[in-house]
Design an enzyme around this catalytic site. Structure first.
Site, short mmCIF file in Angstrom:
data_model
loop_
_atom_site.label_atom_id
_atom_site.label_comp_id
_atom_site.label_asym_id
_atom_site.label_seq_id
_atom_site.Cartn_x
_atom_site.Cartn_y
_atom_site.Cartn_z
N ARG A 3 0.34 4.10 -2.56
CA ARG A 3 -0.13 5.37 -2.35
C ARG A 3 0.61 6.61 -3.20
NH1 ARG A 3 -0.67 3.41 3.69
NH2 ARG A 3 -2.82 2.75 3.83
N LEU B 5 0.94 -1.39 0.05
CA LEU B 5 -0.06 -0.19 0.15
C LEU B 5 0.96 1.35 -0.03
CD1 LEU B 5 -3.02 -1.15 2.53
CD2 LEU B 5 -3.11 -0.68 -0.25
N PHE C 16 -9.71 4.77 -2.21
CA PHE C 16 -8.41 4.04 -2.45
C PHE C 16 -7.47 3.89 -1.81
CE2 PHE C 16 -9.34 3.73 -7.52
CZ PHE C 16 -9.93 2.42 -7.29
N GLU C 17 -6.81 2.82 -1.52
CA GLU C 17 -5.17 2.82 -1.05
C GLU C 17 -5.26 3.34 0.52
OE1 GLU C 17 -3.44 1.34 -2.56
OE2 GLU C 17 -3.60 1.48 -4.82
N GLY C 18 -6.55 2.69 1.26
CA GLY C 18 -6.45 3.52 2.38
C GLY C 18 -7.37 4.68 2.43
#
Length: 592
Positions: free
Chosen positions: A264, A260, A402-404
């Site tokens: 990011r 991740l 997305f992505e956290g």
């Protein structure tokens, strides 16, 4: 040590950075620019002619185009040559991501495959797994998907309910469960799946579509990114060979979090490219559209909007390539022939986990701002699908999830910093203690000598504001700080703005000192505008945090100290923004 010993992640908060040491887009080498051009040509020649088909989910065409990218070496940018990849530097692979955004949903299909879909095997797979799978992923023969989110666990990913149980023979793990919102699920042949062995040990598995019991649900009907495939992955008594356990049993979180981090940064690069695209569309429309007898771009309030988007795009671009440069520098001394090379690469990226998170948050919010202003400049036409800005607006919204989510990343930013301080990797607490003594007799020093001298002093003051607020937070809450999410959010916003300010400033100073004031002039103007506007946001965040942690006479004393840190001369932002807008309007696009 696997990371650059001279630049630790987070150290920018505690020390001044030499402008010459920071990577900027002006440092792109010829080979990197060629990769960028190759990507742009592919989008222009192969993807855009089929834009309508792709947006209608012609997945056969998506896969065909991905395989064409494989033939060009673009799917293997982050994969070692021994497995068929091109093993490019992180600057080059970041450029590919940025330049591909004009392919809209296809760019997402690409990103999911080469990033979170392939890198888990590249960085954490054993030699057998790499040899079996990576060549096919690099060529596009097999497309991959990443399966972490579940119907009941999004941000709380470690609370997965998908289970894995070793069969009596000890040859296979039997997986049961469902994954949600899986990009590329409609055509992926390989899935990186996270499950809990015996309901407890969070572990990653390589799951092939052909395994019995693997299926996908229907396509989700989405607000944006309509051309991409998003489906649930269903696992019913799926027998996965034990040799397809990825990484260590019970250590799946190490893979998930490290992957991740890269995702990011790549997402931030894509947002930088999309923000520039939105600006270009707004300028082009604003030149053509006339109201009250003159083009829209002739009106000062429209110029202000264009300048605001350009300035924020400049900040994002500066942050993204600075961060990619840090990772490249950290990876440079690594021995590619070492048995643990992949682990060392993951460690190098992990060093800058906080920077990756703050890039993601800042860039996604910049893109939303750019898309919104782009629609506003288009007026009613911005709401019509015939105009590309409408699609950019819809597509941009998912990036903050997305992505956290941005909320989760805002909590991760200070948490990561504090964890590094607790481990002794950064002298954060010592710096906060020294500041307390310094603030007793603090008098702001404002220099007028040198390029962007006052703005450099403002940056130093902003770092002091953070240390003041951060030191108070640690002192007041201690180990309970993680429950004070509003304070953590304020600290995260300060860290994020400081990194953006410093990246913008250092870039302008570096280019001006190296190439002259003429080439650095526009950058200096954009940096100046960004610093002054960001400084107000940093002060506001510091004030919010301090008021939440103090009261009475003590609060008034602390606010008085904070006020002393903000005594800087104001500049005419209206004039600067008009100048910035005029340059971009003349060029018809984002320029630096």
């Amino acid at each position: 040590m696997a990371v650059n010993p001279h630049v630790r992640g987070g150290s920018f908060l505690l020390e001044a950075t030499d402008a010459a040491s920071v990577f900027t887009p002006e440092d792109f080498m010829e080979e990197q620019l060629m990769i960028a051009e190759l990507t742009e040509q592919f989008v222009e020649g192969e993807v855009l002619p089929h834009d309508e088909q792709l947006e209608k989910q012609d997945f056969e065409l998506t896969v065909k185009l991905l395989r064409q990218m494989g033939a060009l070496g673009l799917l293997g940018a982050d994969i070692p040559e021994v497995y068929g990849g091109t093993d490019l530097d992180k600057i080059s692979s970041t450029l590919i991501t940025e330049k591909l955004v004009r392919a809209s949903s296809f760019a997402l299909s690409f990103g999911a495959h080469v990033g979170i879909g392939s890198l888990p095997i590249a960085l954490f797979g054993n030699e057998d797994q790499k040899m079996r799978y990576l060549p096919k992923l690099v060529s596009g023969e097999t497309i991959s998907a990443y399966c972490l989110t579940e119907p009941a666990s999004g941000s709380d990913s470690l609370n997965a309910r998908t289970t894995a149980k070793l069969n009596p023979e000890g040859t296979h793990y039997v997986l049961n469960g469902a994954k949600q919102f899986i990009t590329n699920a409609g055509f992926a042949g390989l899935f990186i799946v996270y499950a809990k062995i015996d309901g407890a040990k969070f572990t990653a598995f390589i799951v092939e579509r052909g395994y019995s019991g693997v299926s996908t649900g229907p396509e989700e009907k989405k607000m944006g990114i309509k051309g991409s495939s998003t489906r649930p992955l269903l696992l019913e008594d799926v027998h996965v060979p034990v040799e397809n356990v990825l990484g260590e049993i019970g250590r799946g979180h190490v893979i998930a979090f490290n992957i991740l981090n890269i995702g990011r940064l790549k997402l931030a690069a894509g947002c930088a490219g999309s923000a520039k695209w939105a600006l270009e569309l707004a300028i082009q429309y604003g030149k053509q559209r006339k109201q009250f007898g003159k083009p829209l771009v002739g009106f000062p309030l429209i110029q202000k909007k264009l300048a605001d988007v350009a300035v924020r795009s400049y900040a994002v671009e500066s942050m993204v390539y600075r961060t990619a440069g840090l990772i490249d520098t950290a990876m440079k001394p690594l021995d590619k022939n070492a048995a643990d090379y992949s682990r060392l690469v993951a460690k190098a990226v992990e060093e800058y986990a906080m920077e990756c998170s703050l890039n993601k948050v800042f860039a996604t919010e910049c893109l939303d701002f750019a898309a919104d202003e782009g629609v506003q400049i288009h007026g009613g036409y911005g709401y019509i699908q015939e105009y590309m800005i409408e699609r950019i607006y819809r597509d941009s919204r998912i990036n903050r999830i997305f992505e956290g989510t941005n909320e989760i990343n805002r909590l991760l930013i200070p948490a990561t910093l504090l964890r590094k301080a607790m481990k002794g990797e950064l002298p954060l607490f010592q710096a906060a203690e020294r500041l307390q003594q310094e603030l007793i007799a603090y008098v702001p020093v404002v220099s007028e000598d040198g390029l962007l001298a006052q703005e450099t002093e403002m940056l130093a003051a902003a770092k002091k504001m953070f240390l003041m607020a951060g030191g108070m937070a640690v002192s007041k809450f201690g180990t309970e700080l993680e429950a004070e999410q509003e304070v953590l959010e304020a600290l995260a916003n300060m860290i994020m703005e400081i990194y953006a300010v410093e990246s913008s400033l250092l870039r302008a100073v570096k280019v001006s000192e190296r190439d002259g004031a003429v080439k650095g002039g526009l950058k200096a103007m954009m940096a100046q505008v960004f610093v002054h506007e960001s400084f107000g946001r940093i002060e506001a965040a510091a004030r919010t945090a301090i008021v939440a942690m103090s009261d009475g006479d003590k609060l008034q004393t602390e606010l008085s100290v904070l006020k002393k840190m903000t005594r800087f001369k104001q500049v005419n932002l209206i004039s600067l923004k008009r100048s910035i807008a005029s340059v971009h309007i003349a060029a018809g696009k984002y320029v630096t």
